[in-house]
Motif scaffolding. Structure first.
Motif, mmCIF file in Angstrom:
data_model
loop_
_atom_site.group_PDB
_atom_site.id
_atom_site.type_symbol
_atom_site.label_atom_id
_atom_site.label_comp_id
_atom_site.label_asym_id
_atom_site.label_seq_id
_atom_site.Cartn_x
_atom_site.Cartn_y
_atom_site.Cartn_z
ATOM 1 N N ALA A 6 0.979 -1.141 -0.082
ATOM 2 C CA ALA A 6 0.110 0.031 0.001
ATOM 3 C C ALA A 6 0.768 1.252 0.062
ATOM 4 C CB ALA A 6 -0.879 -0.022 1.189
ATOM 5 N N HIS A 7 1.948 1.328 0.604
ATOM 6 C CA HIS A 7 2.889 2.398 0.676
ATOM 7 C C HIS A 7 3.523 2.525 -0.574
ATOM 8 C CE1 HIS A 7 1.302 3.666 4.757
ATOM 9 N NE2 HIS A 7 1.831 2.670 5.408
ATOM 10 N N THR A 8 3.733 1.411 -1.087
ATOM 11 C CA THR A 8 4.550 1.444 -2.419
ATOM 12 C C THR A 8 3.747 2.267 -3.240
ATOM 13 O OG1 THR A 8 5.851 -0.584 -2.062
ATOM 14 C CG2 THR A 8 5.526 0.181 -4.116
ATOM 15 N N TRP A 9 2.499 2.057 -3.339
ATOM 16 C CA TRP A 9 1.485 2.661 -3.948
ATOM 17 C C TRP A 9 1.395 4.213 -3.850
ATOM 18 C CZ3 TRP A 9 -3.171 5.188 -3.595
ATOM 19 C CH2 TRP A 9 -3.853 5.505 -4.735
ATOM 20 N N ASP A 10 1.279 4.373 -2.332
ATOM 21 C CA ASP A 10 1.430 5.893 -2.167
ATOM 22 C C ASP A 10 2.717 6.679 -2.478
ATOM 23 O OD1 ASP A 10 -0.917 5.405 -0.643
ATOM 24 O OD2 ASP A 10 0.322 4.859 1.254
ATOM 25 N N LEU A 11 3.766 5.953 -2.288
ATOM 26 C CA LEU A 11 4.883 6.593 -2.949
ATOM 27 C C LEU A 11 5.161 6.872 -4.248
ATOM 28 C CD1 LEU A 11 7.562 7.880 -1.988
ATOM 29 C CD2 LEU A 11 8.605 5.665 -1.771
ATOM 30 N N ALA A 12 4.741 5.677 -5.113
ATOM 31 C CA ALA A 12 4.712 5.808 -6.613
ATOM 32 C C ALA A 12 3.776 7.144 -6.901
ATOM 33 C CB ALA A 12 4.184 4.595 -7.043
ATOM 34 N N ARG A 13 2.553 7.063 -6.310
ATOM 35 C CA ARG A 13 1.510 8.207 -6.895
ATOM 36 C C ARG A 13 2.099 9.727 -6.450
ATOM 37 N NH1 ARG A 13 -3.985 7.210 -8.466
ATOM 38 N NH2 ARG A 13 -3.595 5.559 -9.932
ATOM 39 N N ALA A 14 2.830 9.456 -5.277
ATOM 40 C CA ALA A 14 3.258 10.867 -4.871
ATOM 41 C C ALA A 14 4.278 11.479 -5.578
ATOM 42 C CB ALA A 14 3.818 10.814 -3.331
ATOM 43 N N ILE A 15 5.549 10.624 -5.849
ATOM 44 C CA ILE A 15 6.544 11.240 -6.692
ATOM 45 C C ILE A 15 6.389 10.951 -8.372
ATOM 46 C CG2 ILE A 15 7.895 10.663 -4.904
ATOM 47 C CD1 ILE A 15 9.064 8.214 -6.432
ATOM 48 N N GLY A 16 4.984 10.480 -8.965
ATOM 49 C CA GLY A 16 4.970 10.554 -10.280
ATOM 50 C C GLY A 16 5.753 9.187 -10.863
ATOM 51 N N TRP A 17 5.869 8.258 -10.160
ATOM 52 C CA TRP A 17 6.693 6.967 -10.796
ATOM 53 C C TRP A 17 5.658 6.260 -11.243
ATOM 54 C CZ3 TRP A 17 6.723 1.607 -10.187
ATOM 55 C CH2 TRP A 17 7.845 1.103 -10.877
ATOM 56 N N SER A 18 5.798 5.963 -12.740
ATOM 57 C CA SER A 18 5.085 5.236 -13.641
ATOM 58 C C SER A 18 5.352 3.879 -14.002
ATOM 59 C CB SER A 18 4.671 6.264 -14.849
ATOM 60 O OG SER A 18 5.919 6.275 -15.441
ATOM 61 N N GLY A 19 6.232 3.268 -13.294
ATOM 62 C CA GLY A 19 6.720 1.859 -13.914
ATOM 63 C C GLY A 19 5.459 0.842 -13.217
ATOM 64 N N GLU A 20 5.842 -0.406 -13.815
ATOM 65 C CA GLU A 20 4.807 -1.331 -13.273
ATOM 66 C C GLU A 20 5.047 -1.933 -12.203
ATOM 67 O OE1 GLU A 20 2.792 -5.395 -15.387
ATOM 68 O OE2 GLU A 20 4.217 -4.104 -16.744
ATOM 69 N N LEU A 21 4.131 -2.113 -11.127
ATOM 70 C CA LEU A 21 4.196 -2.807 -10.128
ATOM 71 C C LEU A 21 4.104 -4.192 -9.952
ATOM 72 C CD1 LEU A 21 2.430 0.049 -7.820
ATOM 73 C CD2 LEU A 21 4.940 -0.351 -8.094
ATOM 74 N N ASP A 22 4.614 -5.152 -8.947
ATOM 75 C CA ASP A 22 4.579 -6.504 -8.898
ATOM 76 C C ASP A 22 3.199 -6.779 -8.905
ATOM 77 O OD1 ASP A 22 4.827 -9.146 -8.018
ATOM 78 O OD2 ASP A 22 7.012 -8.772 -7.471
ATOM 79 N N ARG A 23 2.825 -7.731 -9.560
ATOM 80 C CA ARG A 23 1.370 -8.030 -9.626
ATOM 81 C C ARG A 23 0.996 -9.246 -8.613
ATOM 82 N NH1 ARG A 23 -1.690 -10.351 -14.830
ATOM 83 N NH2 ARG A 23 -1.243 -8.137 -15.572
ATOM 84 N N THR A 24 1.995 -9.992 -8.513
ATOM 85 C CA THR A 24 2.010 -11.088 -7.351
ATOM 86 C C THR A 24 1.898 -10.434 -5.922
ATOM 87 O OG1 THR A 24 3.385 -12.761 -8.566
ATOM 88 C CG2 THR A 24 3.414 -13.066 -6.332
#
Length: 202
Positions: free
Chosen positions: A131-149
């Motif tokens: 959840a915090h990975t998603w938070d951080l990705a959104r906050a800094i505008g990171w657009s890579g693909e996150l690990d589905r597993t």
């Protein structure tokens, strides 16, 4: 009467989740530390302090110590951006070492969110890390693909552990409706009460 499902060993998934979060932590630029995040009580700097503290608290449990500790340690508040990857790496390595003994998975432990078998506590750590990975990705505008597993494990853990409604006293808002067709991380964020279409100012 059917038996409760056995939760698989969460450690390999936690390791993947933590490696993924480390990549995001490494991507944070100094000027992004004060940006807001979807986890509205934290800016980026406080979120980083929170994930380090969370890993340290769960490591304490694995080492037989108290899980008590600050939500965001004071010493993290002035840490420069370049120091965060090593700081988080040390915390996640300590957590994994503390839980290396297989026997700990089925011991009853007390973590900040309750008393439970070790494997359930670690599943909660996967959920929080994702959840915090998603938070951080959104906050800094990171657009890579996150690990589905990792996302699928975390969403399943959240749905098992948390009711959709009646979360008074829990550090989560009521579950929200995720838009159609979104990925697992957005569904996880919505289930944990985040605004699924949150946009920052990165």
């Amino acid at each position: 009467m059917s038996e409760a499902p056995v939760i698989p060993d969460p450690r390999p998934t936690y390791e993947r989740a933590a490696e993924q979060l480390l990549r995001l932590v490494t991507a944070v630029r100094p000027e992004q530390l004060d940006l807001p995040t979807p986890c509205t009580e934290y800016d980026v700097r406080a979120l980083l302090g929170h994930v380090v503290a969370g890993a340290d608290r769960v490591a304490n449990v694995g080492e037989g110590k108290s899980p008590d500790g600050p939500d965001v340690p004071e010493w993290t508040r002035d840490l420069p951006a370049g120091s965060w990857p090593g700081t988080y790496e040390a915390a996640r390595a300590r957590l994994l070492a503390a839980w290396a003994d297989d026997a700990k998975l089925d011991e009853l432990v007390t973590v900040p969110w309750g008393k439970m078998p070790g494997r359930i506590a670690l599943a909660g750590s996967v959920m929080e890390t994702a959840a915090h990975t998603w938070d951080l990705a959104r906050a800094i505008g990171w657009s890579g693909e996150l690990d589905r597993t990792v996302g699928e494990f975390a969403l399943a853990a959240a749905q098992q552990a948390l009711p959709a409604e009646g979360r008074e006293g829990m550090p989560f808002g009521e579950a929200r409706q995720a838009p159609e067709g979104v990925d697992t991380y957005v569904r996880l964020a919505a289930y944990l009460g985040r605004e699924p279409e949150w946009e920052g100012r990165n």
